[in-house]
Design an enzyme around this catalytic site. Structure first.
Site, mmCIF file in Angstrom:
data_model
loop_
_atom_site.group_PDB
_atom_site.id
_atom_site.type_symbol
_atom_site.label_atom_id
_atom_site.label_comp_id
_atom_site.label_asym_id
_atom_site.label_seq_id
_atom_site.Cartn_x
_atom_site.Cartn_y
_atom_site.Cartn_z
ATOM 1 N N GLN A 4 -8.472 -7.582 0.917
ATOM 2 C CA GLN A 4 -8.003 -7.352 -0.450
ATOM 3 C C GLN A 4 -9.104 -6.782 -1.325
ATOM 4 O O GLN A 4 -8.892 -5.827 -2.072
ATOM 5 C CB GLN A 4 -7.476 -8.654 -1.048
ATOM 6 C CG GLN A 4 -6.192 -9.156 -0.416
ATOM 7 C CD GLN A 4 -5.699 -10.433 -1.066
ATOM 8 O OE1 GLN A 4 -6.329 -10.976 -1.982
ATOM 9 N NE2 GLN A 4 -4.574 -10.935 -0.608
ATOM 10 N N ARG B 247 4.468 -19.766 3.623
ATOM 11 C CA ARG B 247 4.051 -19.963 5.016
ATOM 12 C C ARG B 247 4.058 -21.443 5.407
ATOM 13 O O ARG B 247 4.346 -21.783 6.555
ATOM 14 C CB ARG B 247 2.684 -19.323 5.246
ATOM 15 C CG ARG B 247 2.716 -17.821 4.975
ATOM 16 C CD ARG B 247 1.532 -17.081 5.522
ATOM 17 N NE ARG B 247 1.504 -15.729 4.992
ATOM 18 C CZ ARG B 247 2.241 -14.713 5.441
ATOM 19 N NH1 ARG B 247 3.066 -14.916 6.453
ATOM 20 N NH2 ARG B 247 2.161 -13.519 4.888
ATOM 21 N N ARG C 118 0.820 -1.212 0.000
ATOM 22 C CA ARG C 118 0.000 0.000 0.000
ATOM 23 C C ARG C 118 0.852 1.259 0.000
ATOM 24 O O ARG C 118 0.481 2.276 -0.598
ATOM 25 C CB ARG C 118 -0.943 -0.026 1.209
ATOM 26 C CG ARG C 118 -2.055 -1.087 1.070
ATOM 27 C CD ARG C 118 -2.666 -1.445 2.432
ATOM 28 N NE ARG C 118 -3.833 -2.299 2.296
ATOM 29 C CZ ARG C 118 -3.807 -3.615 2.140
ATOM 30 N NH1 ARG C 118 -2.632 -4.242 2.067
ATOM 31 N NH2 ARG C 118 -4.924 -4.321 2.052
ATOM 32 N N ASP D 97 -3.498 -15.536 7.743
ATOM 33 C CA ASP D 97 -2.180 -15.990 7.299
ATOM 34 C C ASP D 97 -1.418 -16.750 8.371
ATOM 35 O O ASP D 97 -0.378 -17.353 8.082
ATOM 36 C CB ASP D 97 -1.344 -14.799 6.837
ATOM 37 C CG ASP D 97 -1.848 -14.216 5.531
ATOM 38 O OD1 ASP D 97 -2.388 -14.973 4.713
ATOM 39 O OD2 ASP D 97 -1.699 -12.987 5.336
ATOM 40 N N GLY E 104 -0.310 -12.034 -4.391
ATOM 41 C CA GLY E 104 -1.762 -12.055 -4.440
ATOM 42 C C GLY E 104 -2.380 -10.736 -4.012
ATOM 43 O O GLY E 104 -3.317 -10.234 -4.651
#
Length: 456
Positions: free
Chosen positions: A184, A410, A37, A335, A109
């Site tokens: 998102q 991850r 961002r 996440d 993503g």
């Protein structure tokens, strides 16, 4: 066996062995969500934006490359301390230029969905693509609301990448209620709203992370947040406001901090200090959950930095107990479920994690990948719909498996943490995906006492 040299740990298989203890103070890389961002808002700003602490993983570098193609001038300089500062000379809202080539977003993503929002209300045409993993991920939940602005999308089969966006010449504002919680999707709509006249509103039945709203406020974008009569959260943005370049500091990523944090909880006689970690209320689900399980995690030196709450996390070895994790917590820790599953595997009793459907459409099917990997390491695991059930015995599992990461950073980091406490070493088939979000992970962990190497 001593850990291998640092350069060899960025690709190929990695092996993680039992760790006696972890000690030290460290700062994990900058927050990935905020880094994306920051580059985008700097591109929309007039003048120079200065960014400290930007994550320099491959996902963020892909976003930086896309912003350059859209007209921004972006430079990186090293500071005397060895850190980096990034400078973005923006083009302003409404002035994005048509890229000369396809925008390759790699494995990002978040990056690709937010860039789609930027493009949707600019009268330009651009094609986006990504790596094999990203091209398998569905984009329909983003293109559907963005089309309501007047944008057109030509996607590959199944609403997947490669995808071409033709931005609206005369975008119209909208009010959109999110069918499922997604920061998102919300952020893509809000970014599209910046070049749309009037007020655009996103309604959230369940609040999601609010980094976009906070950064909008930092750059001077009029943002109004209120509760609807139905108790939902409404975020409204007034478009076509001029943004002026700003200076900002990206906090350490709580999703990245999760891995050394859980490792310290599980390894004996460990004591870590994780510095400058973002503790945004929409990102602290893992900390809340681990504390409910009995974790000794303390927040020190709490403060605000560039509109985001930050703290140092002090973590000590703790005995954990299994709990039920409600589905309502998923947006604040989506996440972190892979590393929570590792903690659950070492806890006493059963941990049930509900509402994990979103994990099926991440870099991989994380739900299946984690369940299969844990079973291979000797953990009793069940998947019932969107619920992951892990039966812990109060001691580390056997380990001894080689786990495929399926291009998912991850999953890779989670099983390297498991190898730090399991009876037998745990290996992953490929380290390269880890560089997308946590460059230098193995080197950093070895620096506080882990034993991660590229040799069996």
């Amino acid at each position: 066996m001593a850990p291998a040299s640092s350069p060899a740990l960025s690709s190929g298989p990695l092996f993680s062995r039992k760790t006696p203890s972890l000690h030290g103070a460290l700062r994990v890389p900058g927050d990935k969500s905020i880094s994306h961002r920051a580059l985008m808002m700097g591109t929309f700003g007039v003048g120079r934006t200065v960014i400290f602490g930007l994550l320099e993983g491959e996902d963020i570098l892909a976003t930086a490359g896309a912003m350059r193609q859209l007209g921004a001038r972006i430079e990186r300089e090293a500071t005397p301390s060895g850190d980096a500062v990034w400078f973005v000379e923006g083009v302003g809202v409404g002035a994005l230029r048509t890229p000369e080539t396809v925008l390759d977003m790699g494995n990002a993503g978040t990056g690709v969905r937010l860039v789609m929002g930027m493009l949707a209300t600019h009268p330009i045409r651009a094609t986006l693509t990504g790596d094999a993993s990203l091209c398998k991920r569905p984009m329909g939940r983003v293109t559907e609301p963005l089309a309501q602005f007047g944008a057109e999308f030509q996607a590959s089969e199944g609403n997947r990448l490669p995808l071409t966006v033709t931005g609206a010449r005369s975008p119209v504002p909208l009010t959109y209620r999110l069918p499922v919680p997604s920061a998102q999707v919300k952020s893509a709509i809000l970014l599209a709203a910046l070049n749309t006249p009037g007020v655009t509103t996103v309604i959230e039945p369940i609040p999601t992370r609010d980094h976009t709203e906070r950064m909008f406020a930092h750059f001077g974008v009029p943002v109004e947040i209120h509760q609807t009569p139905e108790g939902e959260t409404a975020v409204s943005v007034t478009g076509q406001t001029e943004l002026v370049g700003q200076t900002l500091t990206v906090p350490a990523d709580p999703s990245s901090a999760a891995f050394p944090l859980v490792a310290a909880l599980l390894t004996p006689r460990s004591h870590l200090l994780l510095e400058g970690v973002g503790i945004n209320a929409h990102r602290t689900g893992l900390i809340d959950t681990l504390r409910e399980m009995g974790a000794d995690i303390r927040l020190l030196n709490e403060r605000m930095d560039t509109g985001e709450p930050v703290a140092d996390l002090e973590v000590r070895t703790s005995a954990l107990t299994g709990i039920d994790v409600p589905a309502s917590r998923a947006p604040s820790m989506i996440d972190e479920y892979p590393i929570l599953a590792v903690a659950a595997a070492c806890a006493t009793g059963t941990t049930r994690m509900h509402g994990l459907g979103e994990l099926r459409v991440k870099e991989s099917d994380r739900l299946t990948g984690m369940a299969d990997g844990l079973r291979a390491c000797g953990v009793q695991v069940e998947v019932e719909g969107d619920t992951l059930i892990v039966h812990g015995t109060g001691r580390p599992p056997k380990g001894g498996a080689r786990v495929p990461v399926m291009l998912d950073h991850r999953i890779g980091m989670s099983f390297l943490v498991l190898g730090m406490v399991s009876e037998e070493p745990v290996s992953i088939d490929e380290a390269a995906p880890i560089e997308t979000s946590f460059p230098g992970f193995a080197r950093l962990m070895n620096g506080i006492g882990a034993n991660i190497s590229d040799s069996p």
